[in-house]
Design an enzyme around this catalytic site. Structure first.
Site, PDB file in Angstrom:
ATOM      1  N   ARG B 654      11.270   9.096  44.235  1.00  0.00           N
ATOM      2  CA  ARG B 654      11.916  10.046  45.144  1.00  0.00           C
ATOM      3  C   ARG B 654      10.894  10.933  45.856  1.00  0.00           C
ATOM      4  O   ARG B 654      11.134  11.420  46.945  1.00  0.00           O
ATOM      5  CB  ARG B 654      12.916  10.913  44.374  1.00  0.00           C
ATOM      6  CG  ARG B 654      14.130  10.138  43.903  1.00  0.00           C
ATOM      7  CD  ARG B 654      15.256  11.056  43.488  1.00  0.00           C
ATOM      8  NE  ARG B 654      14.963  11.797  42.286  1.00  0.00           N
ATOM      9  CZ  ARG B 654      15.126  11.326  41.059  1.00  0.00           C
ATOM     10  NH1 ARG B 654      15.533  10.090  40.879  1.00  0.00           N
ATOM     11  NH2 ARG B 654      14.870  12.064  40.007  1.00  0.00           N
ATOM     12  N   TYR B 658      10.984  11.958  49.751  1.00  0.00           N
ATOM     13  CA  TYR B 658      10.981  13.328  50.282  1.00  0.00           C
ATOM     14  C   TYR B 658       9.936  13.499  51.375  1.00  0.00           C
ATOM     15  O   TYR B 658      10.163  14.149  52.384  1.00  0.00           O
ATOM     16  CB  TYR B 658      10.712  14.332  49.168  1.00  0.00           C
ATOM     17  CG  TYR B 658      11.734  14.291  48.057  1.00  0.00           C
ATOM     18  CD1 TYR B 658      13.065  13.994  48.327  1.00  0.00           C
ATOM     19  CD2 TYR B 658      11.374  14.525  46.744  1.00  0.00           C
ATOM     20  CE1 TYR B 658      13.998  13.945  47.313  1.00  0.00           C
ATOM     21  CE2 TYR B 658      12.310  14.475  45.722  1.00  0.00           C
ATOM     22  CZ  TYR B 658      13.620  14.180  46.013  1.00  0.00           C
ATOM     23  OH  TYR B 658      14.533  14.118  45.013  1.00  0.00           O
ATOM     24  N   TYR B 680      22.977  19.319  51.270  1.00  0.00           N
ATOM     25  CA  TYR B 680      24.120  19.515  50.394  1.00  0.00           C
ATOM     26  C   TYR B 680      23.956  20.803  49.573  1.00  0.00           C
ATOM     27  O   TYR B 680      22.849  21.141  49.144  1.00  0.00           O
ATOM     28  CB  TYR B 680      24.183  18.297  49.471  1.00  0.00           C
ATOM     29  CG  TYR B 680      25.304  18.296  48.492  1.00  0.00           C
ATOM     30  CD1 TYR B 680      26.593  18.038  48.909  1.00  0.00           C
ATOM     31  CD2 TYR B 680      25.068  18.531  47.155  1.00  0.00           C
ATOM     32  CE1 TYR B 680      27.625  18.009  47.999  1.00  0.00           C
ATOM     33  CE2 TYR B 680      26.095  18.509  46.236  1.00  0.00           C
ATOM     34  CZ  TYR B 680      27.378  18.258  46.666  1.00  0.00           C
ATOM     35  OH  TYR B 680      28.396  18.231  45.770  1.00  0.00           O
TER      36      TYR B 680
END
Lengths: 72, 849
Positions: B654, B658, B680
């Site tokens: 991840r 990013y 979010y």
């Protein structure tokens, strides 16, 4: 945006509609013109189906958008 | 893997490999060969075919590998190290090379290993180590009878990169001499390319042209089409440098064709940029030049090839300015400047590495000399003691002298270190601070002025028509103007001001003074900068100035400099030789671009604030990272939104995802757009990208801010009826809690996020692992009783769904159901067994070590 999504958005934003939905979910659903599948999922409180139909299951946003300090 | 031919060489080798891959594959494994012959074949394949082919040949050695002699084993490992690097694993390649260099081996093999190690360290920008190994390799050259033109070529490349041009040229010449005397035709071909590059870099363009012409002929004999094309490009480039634009066009056109047929994309595109320049300066079609640049730029951006990006964008800016599209031209100039700043920082890093290596080797030599001197003195002392008592006294005096000598050498060492540091901070021509130092010292000055409530003003100045000065009076005259101006700046501005040369003919002055005071200094400078007398000829020149003061709306140094830059651009645009204050620019000219990061909340229709909604509607460009429902709702407002979820992939780290998101957002910010990124929940809580991208935007001089959103934690307090103010709260991601051995204050509420992903240090898992959960429970049981009631909480994302708040005993956690976003809530309880907890934490630490 689907009618189901439009209903979800309105239910979140409109207190009067939310109260009406608690009393007469079927009536509100009929007014928003949902499909049979959407209506059944709502009336049966089939949340996994609702999440699928609204797109809530899509993506890995919940965890992937966050990161721990050890990442950096 | 070789990057020493600048950006293009990586692709150059790739091109060569592609060209010969098929042939090598067909010829690769040969039976009934001696081991020596097989290793030689592997080495040859490694040079001419994709690295996987030689890797497979090594694999095929099987059990025979154990029977290899030390030199043969070393040669196989050399190929393996190179393959690791070719496969992108520089860490592995360097580790293997480093372990090989610890072994005793013949000088010629050691030099080959050192050459490879230098190449790899250069690729990972570890310049101190690159120079250290280069020096060792060069020191070994006289111990070997084999020729080593590649190490000499590497030396030429590295010295070019640190500005030691003479040395670079010497090494390139040596590499060529060695290759001509005893090397293969291919060695000569590559050495000629190195030589042409060195000549070109130091401005000997006519000789560079001649070397490139010879390169074409030699590389033709070596049957190397890529280096033949490179030779054509070299001739074209040399002609460009001599302002022979029309003559350069056919050479560059040929080079492009040859690169294209060889499949070497980087060479093809780089030559396109040179061709665009030739067209631009020979009054060729602007549209064609633009096409060539537009074709090249996306690849350069993808490669992050800043030098090519800078060249391309400068030319784009020139085209746009000719077309009267000033605002777009300015934007291209800004982007070119950003690339330049990056290159500047990298260059400084290289220079520091070089100076450090030089310093270390000088210090080593001095230490050896000291030790030898000391040994001689000790011998003298022993002799003296045996002869007479008074001579002992003399010996002691000598020792005192040695001590004094050592103290003096130590002082000199310190002074040298300081001098090298100063050298690395200064611009060699003017003696002013270089760009990086100007920014660093400027930030310190700005912080001080803020503390002392003083004003702060930035001035950027640029010499008008500097190219014409160079063209008309020669580069020596241009340098004299720059030197003279540097001196005048130091005389006019007070000592505490930061005065630097930003590059080329541009200067930056930062001062804790008001705009009026800064104007006064500028007027004094203008009064004194009118002309210079060179060889009895009067050389008139002037400067344009942009200035900007710190204010509430622009507080970062980057923002202030950006405004000053815009004012300078306006000064240039409106006729030059004038001073423009950014505060007087019309609003339309000022920066309106920037970034706002907003939170969509947990339920889009319920939690999105009016302001966030408005930001989404008003932005020129909208990025979205939310669930599918919120995404669909935002898409109704903004059908042009950009979905950030596309950067995720199964099994992908991840952290890489990013950084790709950062890059996508920053590309639009840098393009001067008003960008809104929607995340979010709360964008600033437990989120990497929003914070990173805001920091990067601010560093690049753009305004950037965050609008909060409703987080899951905010919902938790509402749904569970918990007031964190009553007991206090510890709130942390579960894996981080374990990794950092956090002490629990059991009187506080404890919130552990992403409890399902406990133990996922690889950042790739999305499900719960019972073993990891048991480990978490084991840790928690040291502070809480097994029957302590805990809550598994999930905020609801649907307005009609109840939130989840499953209450269970702590001991039962491992067998519970988890979603990726489940939060573990541990209500307060009195602390128990603090001594056992301390012991457990100690054991965790020792395991971690």
């Amino acid at each position: 945006m689907s009618n189901l999504l439009r209903l979800m958005k309105q239910l979140g934003a409109d207190a009067a509609l939310a109260r009406e939905y608690e009393k007469d979910a079927a009536g509100v659903i009929a007014r928003f013109g949902l499909s049979d599948e959407e209506r059944d999922a709502l009336l049966n409180k089939n949340y996994p189906a609702i999440k699928r139909l609204t797109g809530l299951k899509e993506g890995q946003f919940a965890t992937n958008s966050t990161i721990s300090a050890y990442d950096s | 893997m070789c990057t020493r031919h600048r950006q293009s060489a990586r692709g150059l080798w790739a091109g060569i490999l592609l060209l010969v891959a098929a042939t090598a594959l067909a010829e690769a494994p040969v039976v009934a060969q001696s081991l020596e012959q097989r290793i030689a074949a592997i080495e040859q394949t490694n040079k001419t075919a994709p690295w996987q082919v030689s890797a497979a040949l090594i694999e095929a050695l099987g059990a025979e590998r154990a029977t290899l002699t030390d030199p043969l084993r070393f040669r196989v490992e050399l190929v393996e190290a190179r393959n690791l690097a070719l496969g992108g694993n520089y860490v592995g390649g360097l580790a293997l090379a480093e372990s090989m260099l610890k072994r005793e081996i013949a000088p010629d093999l050691r030099i080959r290993a050192l050459t490879l190690a230098v190449n790899m360290t250069t690729n990972v920008a570890d310049y101190p180590r690159a120079f250290q190994w280069l020096h060792e390799g060069l020191g070994l050259l006289d111990q070997t009878t084999t020729t080593q033109p590649r190490l000499l070529g590497m030396a030429s490349y590295l010295y070019l990169r640190v500005g030691e041009e003479r040395l670079a040229l010497d090494y390139a010449q040596q590499a060529l001499d060695v290759a001509r005397a005893a090397g293969s035709v291919r060695d000569q071909c590559i050495a000629l390319s190195d030589f042409a590059i060195a000549l070109d870099e130091i401005g000997h363009t006519a000789q560079a042209e001649s070397s490139s012409r010879e390169q074409i002929e030699t590389c033709g004999r070596a049957e190397d089409p890529v280096f033949v094309a490179d030779g054509h490009k070299g001739v074209g480039k040399a002609l460009l440098a001599q302002d022979l634009y029309a003559q350069a066009i056919p050479w560059l056109t040929d080079a492009r064709k040859q690169f294209k047929s060889a499949g070497f994309t980087s060479g093809y595109l780089e030559t396109g940029v040179l061709l665009a320049k030739a067209l631009l300066h020979s009054d060729g079609p602007l549209g064609r030049a633009r096409e060539l640049l537009d074709e090249a730029l996306p690849t350069f951006e993808a490669q992050q090839a800043r030098d090519n990006i800078e060249r391309t964008r400068l030319l784009l800016s020139e085209i746009l300015e000719r077309q009267g599209r000033s605002a777009e031209a300015l934007q291209e100039l800004r982007l070119a400047q950003a690339a330049h700043e990056y290159l500047d920082a990298v260059a400084r890093e290289r220079r520091l590495g070089f100076l450090q290596a030089q310093f270390d080797s000088e210090a080593k030599e001095r230490r050896i000399a000291d030790l030898q001197g000391e040994r001689q003195l000790q011998a003298a002392e022993i002799a003296a003691r045996s002869r007479s008592q008074w001579l002992q006294g003399l010996g002691l005096m000598c020792l005192i002298l040695v001590a004094a000598l050592l103290v003096s050498l130590l002082a000199r060492t310190h002074s040298d270190r300081r001098r090298y540091r100063e050298l690395s901070e200064r611009d060699g021509l003017t003696g002013l601070y270089n760009h990086q130092s100007t920014l660093r010292l400027g930030r310190l000055l700005q912080a001080r002025s803020r503390r002392e409530h003083k004003p702060f003003t930035a001035i950027v100045a640029d010499i008008d028509y500097f190219k014409q000065i160079n063209d008309r009076f020669g580069h020596a005259a241009g340098d004299a103007v720059l030197r003279s101006l540097g001196q005048l700046l130091l005389e006019v501005f007070p000592a505490h001001a930061v005065v630097g040369r930003s590059g080329g003919e541009e200067f930056t002055m930062l001062i804790d003074a008001s705009v009026d005071q800064a104007r006064y200094l500028i007027e004094e400078l203008r009064r004194r900068t009118t002309h210079l007398v060179m060889h009895d000829e009067r050389l008139e020149y002037s400067l344009s100035y942009g200035l900007s003061a710190a204010s509430e709306s622009q507080s970062s140094l980057e923002e202030i400099l950006r405004s000053a830059d815009m004012a300078l651009y306006e000064a240039k645009r409106s006729g030059r030789n004038r001073v423009i204050d950014a505060a007087n620019l019309p609003m339309a000219t000022r920066a309106e671009s920037g970034l706002v990061v907003v939170g969509s909340g947990i339920q889009f229709g319920r939690h999105l604030s009016s302001r966030c909604l408005s930001e989404i509607q008003e932005a020129e460009c909208v990025f979205v990272l939310t669930d599918g429902a919120a995404h669909a709702m935002i898409a109704e407002l903004r059908p042009d939104l950009i979905d950030l979820r596309v950067h995720y992939a199964p099994g992908k780290d991840r952290r890489q995802t990013y950084r790709e998101m950062d890059a996508a957002i920053m590309a639009e910010v840098r393009a001067g757009k008003r960008v809104c990124a929607v995340f979010y929940g709360h964008p600033g809580v437990f989120a990497d990208v929003p914070h990173a991208v805001i920091r990067k935007a601010r560093e690049a001089g753009f305004s950037a801010r965050m609008e909060p959103g409703i987080s899951s934690e905010a919902c938790l307090y509402a749904d569970l009826g918990i007031d964190p103010g009553r007991s206090g709260v510890q709130s942390i991601e579960a894996t981080q809690f374990l990794l950092e051995d956090r002490q629990i204050d059991t009187r506080s509420l404890l919130l552990l996020w992403q409890v399902a992903l406990t133990g996922d240090t690889a950042c790739t898992r999305f499900h719960a692992e019972p073993e990891e959960l048991e480990r978490l429970v084991e840790r928690l049981l040291l502070d809480y009783p097994a029957d302590h009631e805990v809550i598994l909480y999930e905020a609801t994302r649907l307005p009609i769904e109840p939130f989840r708040a499953d209450r269970l005993a702590l001991r039962d956690l491992a067998s519970a159901r988890y979603e990726e976003y489940t939060t573990l809530v541990i209500p307060p309880c009195p602390q128990r067994h603090p001594d056992i907890a301390a012991q457990f934490l100690q054991s965790l630490r020792s395991v971690g070590k």
